[in-house]
Scaffold this motif. Structure first.
Motif, PDB file in Angstrom:
ATOM      1  N   PRO A  96      98.083  41.864 -27.727  1.00 55.01           N
ATOM      2  CA  PRO A  96      99.194  41.422 -26.893  1.00 55.01           C
ATOM      3  C   PRO A  96      99.101  42.009 -25.488  1.00 55.01           C
ATOM      4  CG  PRO A  96      99.924  43.128 -28.394  1.00 55.01           C
ATOM      5  CD  PRO A  96      98.497  42.825 -28.742  1.00 55.01           C
ATOM      6  N   PHE A  98     101.743  42.270 -22.497  1.00 54.26           N
ATOM      7  CA  PHE A  98     103.152  42.012 -22.228  1.00 54.26           C
ATOM      8  C   PHE A  98     103.506  41.861 -20.755  1.00 54.26           C
ATOM      9  CE2 PHE A  98     103.309  44.283 -26.355  1.00 54.26           C
ATOM     10  CZ  PHE A  98     103.814  43.243 -27.110  1.00 54.26           C
ATOM     11  N   TRP A  99     102.816  42.547 -19.864  1.00 51.08           N
ATOM     12  CA  TRP A  99     103.205  42.552 -18.453  1.00 51.08           C
ATOM     13  C   TRP A  99     102.031  42.185 -17.550  1.00 51.08           C
ATOM     14  CZ3 TRP A  99     108.179  42.615 -17.485  1.00 51.08           C
ATOM     15  CH2 TRP A  99     109.028  43.181 -18.426  1.00 51.08           C
ATOM     16  N   PHE A 111     107.101  39.187 -17.608  1.00 51.51           N
ATOM     17  CA  PHE A 111     107.024  39.381 -19.058  1.00 51.51           C
ATOM     18  C   PHE A 111     106.348  38.174 -19.703  1.00 51.51           C
ATOM     19  CE2 PHE A 111     108.748  39.186 -23.396  1.00 51.51           C
ATOM     20  CZ  PHE A 111     108.353  40.431 -23.843  1.00 51.51           C
ATOM     21  N   TRP A 113     105.787  35.927 -22.714  1.00 53.51           N
ATOM     22  CA  TRP A 113     106.345  35.555 -24.009  1.00 53.51           C
ATOM     23  C   TRP A 113     105.247  35.214 -25.004  1.00 53.51           C
ATOM     24  CZ3 TRP A 113     111.037  36.727 -25.323  1.00 53.51           C
ATOM     25  CH2 TRP A 113     111.981  36.945 -24.316  1.00 53.51           C
ATOM     26  N   ALA A 116     104.443  38.484 -26.671  1.00 54.17           N
ATOM     27  CA  ALA A 116     105.583  38.878 -27.507  1.00 54.17           C
ATOM     28  C   ALA A 116     105.663  38.014 -28.757  1.00 54.17           C
ATOM     29  CB  ALA A 116     106.877  38.782 -26.707  1.00 54.17           C
ATOM     30  N   SER A 119     102.928  39.013 -31.193  1.00 51.15           N
ATOM     31  CA  SER A 119     103.259  40.297 -31.819  1.00 51.15           C
ATOM     32  C   SER A 119     104.340  40.141 -32.868  1.00 51.15           C
ATOM     33  CB  SER A 119     103.714  41.300 -30.763  1.00 51.15           C
ATOM     34  OG  SER A 119     102.670  41.579 -29.878  1.00 51.15           O
TER      35      SER A 119
END
Length: 155
Positions: A96, A98-99, A111, A113, A116, A119
């Motif tokens: 993953p 995320f940023w 962010f 998605w 996310a 995950s």
């Protein structure tokens, strides 16, 4: 490809562990579903770990796979990969992210998605297996204590 097999076999192994505890629970409690392990219905029981492993592989290979954003991150933060004449395109990695940074920015992040969601899928599958194990252990212990108390009261 081998990374995806590794991830898939991990998903299969945790589901097999959960299936083992489910079988133990059914046999200790003498549940009516225990008979499904002695018939053709056992195929459905064995499909659970396979589907778990395939879902892990699909999640890792499609949702959590490398893309332009992760390649950019690897190039900026791991220059040793480039110095060793290894092309980032030759590497296969997943996970993953995320940023990630915006495409036209060197510092502005957003962010993701996608990371996310991947995950959450993986954590949901792991949680499903471990909660099955926990529930079987808990209910088997309760059933065993009730059985022991019943036998003690008969003596």
């Amino acid at each position: 490809m081998i990374s995806l097999l590794f991830v898939g076999f991990f998903g299969i192994s945790i589901a097999i562990l959960a299936l083992h505890f489910i079988y133990r629970f059914l046999s200790i409690t003498n549940n009516r579903h225990l008979k499904s392990f002695d018939s053709w219905k056992i195929v459905f029981w064995f499909m659970i770990p396979l589907l778990n492993g395939v879902t892990f592989m699909i999640t890792g290979g499609i949702i959590l796979c490398a893309d332009q954003e992760t390649n950019r991150f690897m190039k900026e933060n791991y220059p040793g990969l480039i110095e060793n004449t290894t092309s980032i395109d030759d590497l296969y990695y997943m996970g993953p992210f995320f940023w990630p940074k915006l495409a036209d920015s060197s510092s502005e992040e957003y962010f993701s998605w996608k990371g996310a969601g991947g995950s959450l899928i993986v954590m949901g599958l792991i949680n499903k297996s471990y909660s099955s194990v926990y529930n079987c252990l808990f209910y088997t212990g309760n059933h065993w204590n009730i059985y022991k108390n019943y036998e003690l009261s008969q003596n």
